[in-house]
Write an enzyme that holds these catalytic residues in place. Structure first.
Site, PDB file in Angstrom:
ATOM      1  N   CYS A   2       0.811  -1.223   0.000  1.00 67.07           N
ATOM      2  CA  CYS A   2       0.000   0.000   0.000  1.00 67.07           C
ATOM      3  C   CYS A   2       0.845   1.275   0.000  1.00 67.07           C
ATOM      4  O   CYS A   2       1.898   1.325   0.615  1.00 67.07           O
ATOM      5  CB  CYS A   2      -0.874   0.046   1.244  1.00 67.07           C
ATOM      6  SG  CYS A   2      -1.915  -1.387   1.442  1.00 67.07           S
ATOM      7  N   ARG A  27       5.778  -0.591  -5.720  1.00 64.53           N
ATOM      8  CA  ARG A  27       5.694  -1.315  -4.451  1.00 64.53           C
ATOM      9  C   ARG A  27       4.714  -2.485  -4.527  1.00 64.53           C
ATOM     10  O   ARG A  27       4.713  -3.340  -3.661  1.00 64.53           O
ATOM     11  CB  ARG A  27       5.255  -0.349  -3.349  1.00 64.53           C
ATOM     12  CG  ARG A  27       6.186   0.840  -3.212  1.00 64.53           C
ATOM     13  CD  ARG A  27       5.611   1.851  -2.276  1.00 64.53           C
ATOM     14  NE  ARG A  27       5.474   1.285  -0.957  1.00 64.53           N
ATOM     15  CZ  ARG A  27       6.409   1.321  -0.020  1.00 64.53           C
ATOM     16  NH1 ARG A  27       7.556   1.899  -0.277  1.00 64.53           N
ATOM     17  NH2 ARG A  27       6.210   0.782   1.151  1.00 64.53           N
ATOM     18  N   TRP A  72      -2.988  -2.845  -1.431  1.00 61.31           N
ATOM     19  CA  TRP A  72      -2.580  -4.237  -1.645  1.00 61.31           C
ATOM     20  C   TRP A  72      -3.438  -5.041  -0.677  1.00 61.31           C
ATOM     21  O   TRP A  72      -3.283  -4.934   0.550  1.00 61.31           O
ATOM     22  CB  TRP A  72      -1.091  -4.376  -1.324  1.00 61.31           C
ATOM     23  CG  TRP A  72      -0.441  -5.622  -1.834  1.00 61.31           C
ATOM     24  CD1 TRP A  72       0.036  -5.831  -3.095  1.00 61.31           C
ATOM     25  CD2 TRP A  72      -0.166  -6.814  -1.109  1.00 61.31           C
ATOM     26  NE1 TRP A  72       0.592  -7.088  -3.182  1.00 61.31           N
ATOM     27  CE2 TRP A  72       0.486  -7.713  -1.979  1.00 61.31           C
ATOM     28  CE3 TRP A  72      -0.389  -7.220   0.208  1.00 61.31           C
ATOM     29  CZ2 TRP A  72       0.902  -8.977  -1.598  1.00 61.31           C
ATOM     30  CZ3 TRP A  72       0.024  -8.489   0.595  1.00 61.31           C
ATOM     31  CH2 TRP A  72       0.662  -9.353  -0.309  1.00 61.31           C
ATOM     32  N   ASN A  98      -2.271   2.567   5.529  1.00 65.58           N
ATOM     33  CA  ASN A  98      -1.346   1.450   5.271  1.00 65.58           C
ATOM     34  C   ASN A  98      -1.167   0.709   6.578  1.00 65.58           C
ATOM     35  O   ASN A  98      -1.102   1.331   7.632  1.00 65.58           O
ATOM     36  CB  ASN A  98       0.041   1.966   4.856  1.00 65.58           C
ATOM     37  CG  ASN A  98       0.059   2.560   3.485  1.00 65.58           C
ATOM     38  OD1 ASN A  98      -0.925   2.531   2.775  1.00 65.58           O
ATOM     39  ND2 ASN A  98       1.206   3.110   3.113  1.00 65.58           N
ATOM     40  N   GLY A  99      -1.035  -0.610   6.517  1.00 63.27           N
ATOM     41  CA  GLY A  99      -0.824  -1.387   7.742  1.00 63.27           C
ATOM     42  C   GLY A  99      -2.025  -2.263   8.027  1.00 63.27           C
ATOM     43  O   GLY A  99      -2.875  -2.472   7.143  1.00 63.27           O
ATOM     44  N   GLU A 481      19.347 -17.900  -4.689  1.00 60.54           N
ATOM     45  CA  GLU A 481      18.936 -16.591  -5.210  1.00 60.54           C
ATOM     46  C   GLU A 481      18.571 -16.706  -6.695  1.00 60.54           C
ATOM     47  O   GLU A 481      17.621 -16.082  -7.164  1.00 60.54           O
ATOM     48  CB  GLU A 481      20.053 -15.567  -4.973  1.00 60.54           C
ATOM     49  CG  GLU A 481      19.846 -14.207  -5.635  1.00 60.54           C
ATOM     50  CD  GLU A 481      18.605 -13.444  -5.186  1.00 60.54           C
ATOM     51  OE1 GLU A 481      17.920 -13.873  -4.243  1.00 60.54           O
ATOM     52  OE2 GLU A 481      18.315 -12.419  -5.815  1.00 60.54           O
ATOM     53  N   LYS A 485      14.953 -15.655  -8.109  1.00 62.32           N
ATOM     54  CA  LYS A 485      14.774 -14.645  -9.170  1.00 62.32           C
ATOM     55  C   LYS A 485      13.913 -15.220 -10.280  1.00 62.32           C
ATOM     56  O   LYS A 485      12.992 -14.597 -10.763  1.00 62.32           O
ATOM     57  CB  LYS A 485      16.137 -14.302  -9.728  1.00 62.32           C
ATOM     58  CG  LYS A 485      16.787 -13.015  -9.793  1.00 62.32           C
ATOM     59  CD  LYS A 485      16.513 -11.817  -8.998  1.00 62.32           C
ATOM     60  CE  LYS A 485      15.577 -11.852  -7.856  1.00 62.32           C
ATOM     61  NZ  LYS A 485      15.954 -11.256  -6.647  1.00 62.32           N
ATOM     62  N   GLU A 488      10.170 -15.831  -9.174  1.00 61.35           N
ATOM     63  CA  GLU A 488       9.338 -14.664  -8.859  1.00 61.35           C
ATOM     64  C   GLU A 488       8.982 -13.840 -10.095  1.00 61.35           C
ATOM     65  O   GLU A 488       7.895 -13.255 -10.130  1.00 61.35           O
ATOM     66  CB  GLU A 488       9.921 -13.808  -7.725  1.00 61.35           C
ATOM     67  CG  GLU A 488      11.217 -13.117  -7.996  1.00 61.35           C
ATOM     68  CD  GLU A 488      11.782 -12.384  -6.770  1.00 61.35           C
ATOM     69  OE1 GLU A 488      11.021 -12.032  -5.860  1.00 61.35           O
ATOM     70  OE2 GLU A 488      13.002 -12.164  -6.745  1.00 61.35           O
ATOM     71  N   HIS A 504      20.069 -37.399  -2.355  1.00 60.87           N
ATOM     72  CA  HIS A 504      19.188 -37.725  -1.235  1.00 60.87           C
ATOM     73  C   HIS A 504      17.728 -37.400  -1.535  1.00 60.87           C
ATOM     74  O   HIS A 504      16.942 -37.231  -0.613  1.00 60.87           O
ATOM     75  CB  HIS A 504      19.670 -37.006   0.034  1.00 60.87           C
ATOM     76  CG  HIS A 504      21.049 -37.410   0.427  1.00 60.87           C
ATOM     77  ND1 HIS A 504      21.366 -38.670   0.870  1.00 60.87           N
ATOM     78  CD2 HIS A 504      22.227 -36.738   0.391  1.00 60.87           C
ATOM     79  CE1 HIS A 504      22.669 -38.756   1.119  1.00 60.87           C
ATOM     80  NE2 HIS A 504      23.204 -37.580   0.822  1.00 60.87           N
ATOM     81  N   LYS A 601       6.983  -4.894  -3.428  1.00 60.65           N
ATOM     82  CA  LYS A 601       8.381  -4.516  -3.238  1.00 60.65           C
ATOM     83  C   LYS A 601       8.733  -4.475  -1.757  1.00 60.65           C
ATOM     84  O   LYS A 601       9.763  -4.981  -1.340  1.00 60.65           O
ATOM     85  CB  LYS A 601       8.632  -3.155  -3.887  1.00 60.65           C
ATOM     86  CG  LYS A 601      10.067  -2.667  -3.778  1.00 60.65           C
ATOM     87  CD  LYS A 601      10.995  -3.515  -4.604  1.00 60.65           C
ATOM     88  CE  LYS A 601      12.445  -3.111  -4.494  1.00 60.65           C
ATOM     89  NZ  LYS A 601      13.338  -4.247  -4.851  1.00 60.65           N
TER      90      LYS A 601
END
Ligand code: G6P
Length: 606
Positions: A2, A27, A72, A98-99, A481, A485, A488, A504, A601
């Site tokens: 948000c 974001r 969001w 926001n929150g 990583e 990448k 996502e 294994h 983000k």
């Protein structure tokens, strides 16, 4: 996640709010809304993009005071109605939030019992109804907001308008950032400086519990008890151009390409070639204290956590201090033992990831010594920690982290060098690392030149449903990583395993359908890694090798050979081709590269 923008001044608010919201798009969000005040409120809210909202705002949407929001979804689906701003039933109060309001269910039940009819399913709407009540009983909007917030449990950054006070906006923060922007006879507020830099560089960060009243001619800030606080404006060192793609097709490619420069910025002024040490003034720690730690514990989320794994290995190797990394989100919930002999390191690009911030607060509450490796100057985590290292990588806009990842790994190399040299790392080894670090920017430049080849591999592999990433020891966080990448931004299923663990379990997955990206540095584990390549290929699996030696490339189906540095620093370079691989795979699959679905983000909620 948000985003909030607020404006009061002589100009038309709507274009400024829309422009600000557009700057916050990176974001991540699913709906957006604005309200302007002009003899009552004018409101527009839409599910979708800020561009859709701009279309929905009519030309006669006039008013010189307003607030805007990108949402969001957490409580209630993305929809026009659930988008902010939320108005009180009498349409006197408008709020963006926001929150998360943790006691929203309880507050909602109480308000409904009193006859309040809710329009949305959000937790945020309780705020507009609560403030609508206190605004009747108090003489100022500031007092009304403060009073209403007393009954709220949770995190918030809010901006509030009262249609009967057409010249002011009140903002408040508790766990969710609010920054004020000071203009010429105009004031701004936002949840992120990105929304302000077009208009002003003079900013004031609110602390948790603080509230501010903004009018065109200035602002006042207050502590939660109501006493006025004195704030010194900061000048932010961010160019508006940082928030443009600068001729690149995507922010992600721009940020990958910036890495020679961003790594150089993280190093600038920190390498000492006389004593072969690192200068890290921001740590606020003398040599005696630096020697006193017996362990290092690193916490962060997502890519920050993976860069922390690289960091833990650097600290163990160069300083011989036991170190490990853990997701901050797990750490904070397991009632960790906080040890006085441990140095805690919190990593965050944005400096506002809620789980990382909460972990830092928990550590501090228990008396832990915490430093930060943070990119966003003046952010919540940066302000919470006892000292640290700023990355100076500039704003990272694309949701997937790239330049912040490499700069964090470089910052860890500096930290490990610093710790190593107060312990037992020899001057010769210190020199080796100092020289190696200084070479990184040029070597990254070399790797970037292979962009077209990497794009060809990405196109070749992008059609596969699933890709395995493997690496050993230093190569393992690189593999993690790389898989992160790829998944996502391209949505290709990817998983990372230590190469040593293949036998294994995951070897059962290997076959013509499942290619493997293998990290094969020229280090003491080279032979073992080459054996792994053979095992995979013997089972019909294709291998794309990321390594150092041309001759080894023959053992793989495809290879990307990168320049070699010191073995401890090689993981930083080995990461770069994987960023490009993910980027080109996402482009080949026509994904929304900079704003992948379902991701944000800065994850400012738990
Ligand atoms: C989100 C982003 C990731 C990032 C993580 C931690 O999940 O999508 O790219 O690594 O948050 O963010 P931070 O700002 O704390 O580094």
């Amino acid at each position: 996640m948000c985003g909030i923008v607020a404006y009061v001044g002589p100009k038309d608010a709507a274009p400024i709010l829309l422009e600000g919201l557009q700057r916050l798009e990176y974001r991540g969000y699913d709906s957006a809304g604005v309200v302007v005040s002009n003899k009552g409120f004018k409101v527009r809210k839409v599910k979708g993009r800020v561009a859709d909202l701009a279309q929905a705002v009519p030309a006669r949407f006039k008013g010189t005071l307003g607030i805007g929001h990108t949402r969001w979804a957490t409580h209630g689906v993305p929809s026009d109605v659930n988008a902010h701003p939320h108005l009180s039933a009498d349409e006197r109060v408008a709020v963006v939030h926001n929150g998360i309001i943790e006691n929203a269910t309880e507050l909602r039940a109480k308000l409904e019992a009193d006859g309040v009819v809710f329009a949305s399913e959000t937790d945020s709407e309780v705020l507009s109804h609560l403030i609508a009540r206190t605004v009747e009983e108090t003489s100022s909007l500031e007092e009304a907001v403060r009073k209403a917030l007393k009954s709220v449990v949770g995190t918030y950054g809010i901006a509030v308008l009262d249609s009967e006070r057409p010249g002011e906006v009140v903002v408040a923060r508790n766990g969710s950032p609010i920054v004020l922007g000071i203009g010429e006879k105009e004031m701004f507020a936002a949840s992120d400086v990105a929304a302000l830099v077009r208009y002003t560089r003079q900013v004031v960060h609110l602390e948790d519990g603080e509230l501010a009243v903004l009018k065109a001619d200035g602002f006042h800030t207050f502590a939660s008890g109501g006493l006025e606080t004195a704030k010194e404006p900061l000048t932010v060192d961010v160019e508006a151009g940082h928030y443009d793609t600068g001729g690149f097709e995507h922010y992600l490619l721009k940020e990958i390409s910036e890495q020679p420069e961003t790594v150089a910025r993280t190093l600038r002024g920190r390498l000492d070639e006389r004593f072969h040490i690192a200068h890290l003034g921001g740590l606020n720690m003398d040599a005696r204290e630096t020697r006193s730690f017996r362990r290092v514990k690193i916490i962060g989320c997502g890519s920050a956590y993976y860069s922390g794994q690289i960091g833990a290995q650097l600290i163990e190797e160069l300083a011989r201090i036991p170190a490990d990394a853990e997701p901050a989100s797990e750490f904070r919930y397991r009632n960790p033992v906080v040890d006085p002999d441990t140095l805690y390191v919190a990593i965050s690009q944005s400096g506002e990831t809620y789980d990382t911030l909460a972990a830092v607060q928990e550590l501090k509450r228990k008396g832990g010594r915490v430093i930060g490796i943070v990119n966003a100057v003046g952010s919540a985590i940066a302000r919470e920690v006892d000292g640290g290292i700023y990355l100076h990588a500039g704003p990272e806009v694309s949701v997937a982290s790239t330049k912040a990842f490499t700069s964090t790994a470089v910052a860890f190399a500096l930290l490990a060098l610093h710790f190593g040299r107060v312990h037992d790392l020899s001057p010769a080894d210190g020199r080796r690392i100092v020289d190696g670090l200084a070479k990184l920017p040029d070597q990254i430049e070399e790797i970037l030149k292979q962009g077209d080849r990497i794009r060809d591999f990405a196109r070749k592999y992008a059609g596969r449903p699933s890709i395995m990433f493997v690496g050993r020891v230093r190569g393992y966080p690189v593999a993690r990583e790389g898989a992160q990448k790829l998944k996502e931004i391209s949505y290709i299923h990817a998983e990372a395993y230590p190469a040593s663990e293949l036998k294994h379990g995951p070897l059962a997955l290997i076959g013509p359908e499942m290619p493997t990206v293998a990290i094969v540095p020229d280090d003491e584990l080279l032979d073992k890694n080459l054996t792994t390549l053979g095992e995979i290929r013997a089972r019909g699996g294709n291998v794309l090798m990321i390594g150092h030696r041309e001759p080894d490339a023959k053992l793989a189906d495809d290879a990307i050979v990168v320049p070699k540095n010191e073995i401890e620093l090689d993981p930083i370079l080995l990461t770069i081709p994987l960023q490009l691989l993910a980027y080109h795979a996402a482009v080949a699959l026509e994904r929304d590269v900079d704003k992948p679905r379902n991701l944000a983000k800065s994850v400012t909620v738990e």
